[in-house]
Design a protein around this motif. Sequence first.
Motif, PDB file in Angstrom:
ATOM      1  N   LYS A  81      13.296  80.737 -58.548  1.00  0.00           N
ATOM      2  CA  LYS A  81      11.923  81.261 -58.479  1.00  0.00           C
ATOM      3  C   LYS A  81      11.017  80.200 -57.842  1.00  0.00           C
ATOM      4  O   LYS A  81      11.225  78.996 -58.004  1.00  0.00           O
ATOM      5  CB  LYS A  81      11.416  81.649 -59.867  1.00  0.00           C
ATOM      6  CG  LYS A  81      11.321  80.505 -60.860  1.00  0.00           C
ATOM      7  CD  LYS A  81      10.807  81.037 -62.203  1.00  0.00           C
ATOM      8  CE  LYS A  81      10.379  79.894 -63.127  1.00  0.00           C
ATOM      9  NZ  LYS A  81      11.388  78.858 -63.354  1.00  0.00           N
ATOM     10  N   GLN A  82      10.066  80.696 -57.100  1.00  0.00           N
ATOM     11  CA  GLN A  82       9.156  79.793 -56.405  1.00  0.00           C
ATOM     12  C   GLN A  82       7.748  79.956 -56.954  1.00  0.00           C
ATOM     13  O   GLN A  82       7.227  81.063 -57.034  1.00  0.00           O
ATOM     14  CB  GLN A  82       9.191  80.109 -54.900  1.00  0.00           C
ATOM     15  CG  GLN A  82       8.285  79.196 -54.085  1.00  0.00           C
ATOM     16  CD  GLN A  82       8.519  79.346 -52.590  1.00  0.00           C
ATOM     17  OE1 GLN A  82       9.530  79.901 -52.162  1.00  0.00           O
ATOM     18  NE2 GLN A  82       7.590  78.843 -51.795  1.00  0.00           N
ATOM     19  N   THR A  83       7.130  78.836 -57.338  1.00  0.00           N
ATOM     20  CA  THR A  83       5.723  78.860 -57.727  1.00  0.00           C
ATOM     21  C   THR A  83       4.947  78.090 -56.663  1.00  0.00           C
ATOM     22  O   THR A  83       5.526  77.666 -55.658  1.00  0.00           O
ATOM     23  CB  THR A  83       5.519  78.177 -59.094  1.00  0.00           C
ATOM     24  OG1 THR A  83       5.773  76.765 -58.943  1.00  0.00           O
ATOM     25  CG2 THR A  83       6.472  78.745 -60.142  1.00  0.00           C
TER      26      THR A  83
END
Lengths: 470, 470
Positions: free
Chosen positions: A296-298
Amino acid sequence: MMDTSESTASRFLKSALTEESPFQTTAEAVAWLNATGKERRFTVTRIPFEQLGEWSFLAGSGDLVHRSGKFFRVHGVRVHTEFGTLPDWDQPIIDQPEIGILGIIAREIDGVLHLLMQAKMEPGNPFGVQLSPTVQATRSNYTQVHQGSRPLYLDYFFDRSLARVLVDQLQWEQGSAFLGKRNRNIVVEVNDDVPLEENFRWLTLGQIKKLHAQPNLINMDTRTVVACMPLAEARGAAKRDVPRGAATFGEEVLASFRSVRGRLSDDALLNWLTDLKCRVDHRVERVGLADLSGWKQTGEEIAREDGRFFKVIAVNVEADSREVMRWSQPLIAGVDRGVIGLLVSRIDDVLHALIQARAEPGSPDALTLAPTVHCALGYRRRGESDAAPFVDAIENAGPDQIRYSAIQSEEGGRFYRVDSEYRIVEIDNGEKLALPPNYAWVTFRQLQDLLRHGYVSVEARSLLSCLAFT
Amino acid sequence: MMDTSESTASRFLKSALTEESPFQTTAEAVAWLNATGKERRFTVTRIPFEQLGEWSFLAGSGDLVHRSGKFFRVHGVRVHTEFGTLPDWDQPIIDQPEIGILGIIAREIDGVLHLLMQAKMEPGNPFGVQLSPTVQATRSNYTQVHQGSRPLYLDYFFDRSLARVLVDQLQWEQGSAFLGKRNRNIVVEVNDDVPLEENFRWLTLGQIKKLHAQPNLINMDTRTVVACMPLAEARGAAKRDVPRGAATFGEEVLASFRSVRGRLSDDALLNWLTDLKCRVDHRVERVGLADLSGWKQTGEEIAREDGRFFKVIAVNVEADSREVMRWSQPLIAGVDRGVIGLLVSRIDDVLHALIQARAEPGSPDALTLAPTVHCALGYRRRGESDAAPFVDAIENAGPDQIRYSAIQSEEGGRFYRVDSEYRIVEIDNGEKLALPPNYAWVTFRQLQDLLRHGYVSVEARSLLSCLAFT
């Protein structure tokens, strides 16, 4: 065409056995590194990706790229392998196909080779400066994509009238994080004196080896070049056995470097590796960074959903003494401290090391020869079902078995405070150990021979560099 | 894990020195191959591409692919190189990333290793059958994509209870025509007798070497496996000089195989190659077959506009004794007969061979170690400005200098009647020859050491295979 003296190996060995230098004691070298580290400010701040001025995510693939198209690119790979405990995974990877240079200038002083080393900062260093090669530069770096200043001493590695080549090998870096990244590991001997710039010092190889006992003082680039320095002739050495109990550990290692015969013949060793390469299905497919499954990318990091392994982060760096004074860049951050361990044992009167053929997404030809235990970048989970073989033997070794143990960090230009405990542990009766098919006992001579041709992982090279003989 | 006897090299050497066999004389082996060739009909007809039943050109890229997605694909590459006389070119290339197997079964008979060889047809063979390994199979082939019959004797190479491994190496094929194609070159020794199938015979290595004197009798697959057979221990050999005039050429070659020292040390040789790899810009970019510049495609061939180098053609094959009885496929056709030549010379009392580091679009890492003269696939143009160095020394050598000369063909499964004159020419005072920077004199021992690790081109391996010692 260059030539090297027949006695290059014996000259490196002599330097490895020498801790005396007219320039400083080993203790003074430690003090110099510590003092230089205190003197030089180097502020590294984590920032959101959107503040990465020259870097951005490509539309579509989501790959992280530099505006110039140079340096490196972070994209994804999808791995399918029959090797190891995990059959399928996605991960980000650093794509940097250039060949950089890690170069050390050598000079004979009072009959002993001295090496010109640098006290150098990198943004990802755990703390302070580290002992670095004379020159460490990516191709972009030394061909001036940085728009920074040209690295000092660079000409000595390219102009054969200034210096002659002692070592020159292409070596791969971390195949778990880089897609086919490699560096030219080169040592040149100057004919005449060279000007001594600020933050540079001449050390013997013995002094450098002694500094490996300290945590995080020697950078990875130094370790890989040191591992390439031959300590025994590539050919024609006679077998020299050292009776048990009659030698120090260092002498046993040196005897293994000179040993003609090992538990496996050289041909059998190559056959073992060929068989693994042919039998094991291992495929690496390129995917976009945006298409990674399980990640997941924040705004601030790209991490696995389960939090394991490693993250991609961004940092801002302000330096007072680097080619470029201020910049921002992506880095790889580890999740947990790693363990890199080598089991050694006397087998048939010769010290052998237990290596594994390890599948890595970025390694050429999938397999690289790694230490007995390779649990870097948080890949370790003691007690979990996918724990690596022999990790207990390394971690639970008694003090009487531990021949080397220190924290060492990975390259601070790409890795953010990623370090591992590097250990060498001696066991009795290694030949009785039940081995998985991708493990083999080899002599140090065999390991050095394979290293010359690029088979040996940077983590295994690091451990070889840590070996001291005084 | 397998193991090999310490004396594998001496057993191969003994076989190489033996022309006597209980099964046939060398002359009878020639007669057998010729008779088998006459007996077996094998009709190869050039056809238009549109008659390639299972093969077609992809819309867009124009790449030539098999309906199954297996076997191989013909696409294009765009090469930019600082190496050689031609800086930029486009060409078609065969993309076949699988690892195939070239395997020979060995068995000790009357104290001498005998090799189980096959009389085998291939569609591109210049004429008749050729002496082939026990098994030659692509991965598609032995995993049954062909829907044909399973290759005979295959189990002996995978079931370690039936045979033990003597040689097992990964070797690259023609980097000028294949993108990263390689084969597992493997020799196994059986514990018990094996059933002798039709078209198979046991020969000594000495007999096989003698058959290399005949044109086009030994196929390329046999030559590369033979070149992998060690003739001297990988380690620990003593230097053995042979006084000039006191030995046959074969004995001088064997002394060079056993020689510890060469004109360059092993380290210097590796440094030379590393330097070339790092200094020389060489890039290979994949392009569609339809996008090749300087090539034109008709219904029957893809050829260069100037007619040089090679063509892609299509053939129909009807066989009476192959796994599949009738099929069509693309092949690479040469334009002119090639010349592959090796200069050898006694330097410091040891026979040395002159090799070149050669850039090829399909080679791993761009450079491969090739013979002195490598003018295959019509790359030769005597007298033209881009003529290769030393081609005159090979072609105009006097009879007293020629140590080997015969026409040999490339692999008939991919190449259509592509052959070259393979030559070994001995000159005096080789050390006085002015060498371009990518040429070096090496001993046969050094060449064999590098060969084990995949540095040596298939054409150079072929020449090593041609060396006879009786």
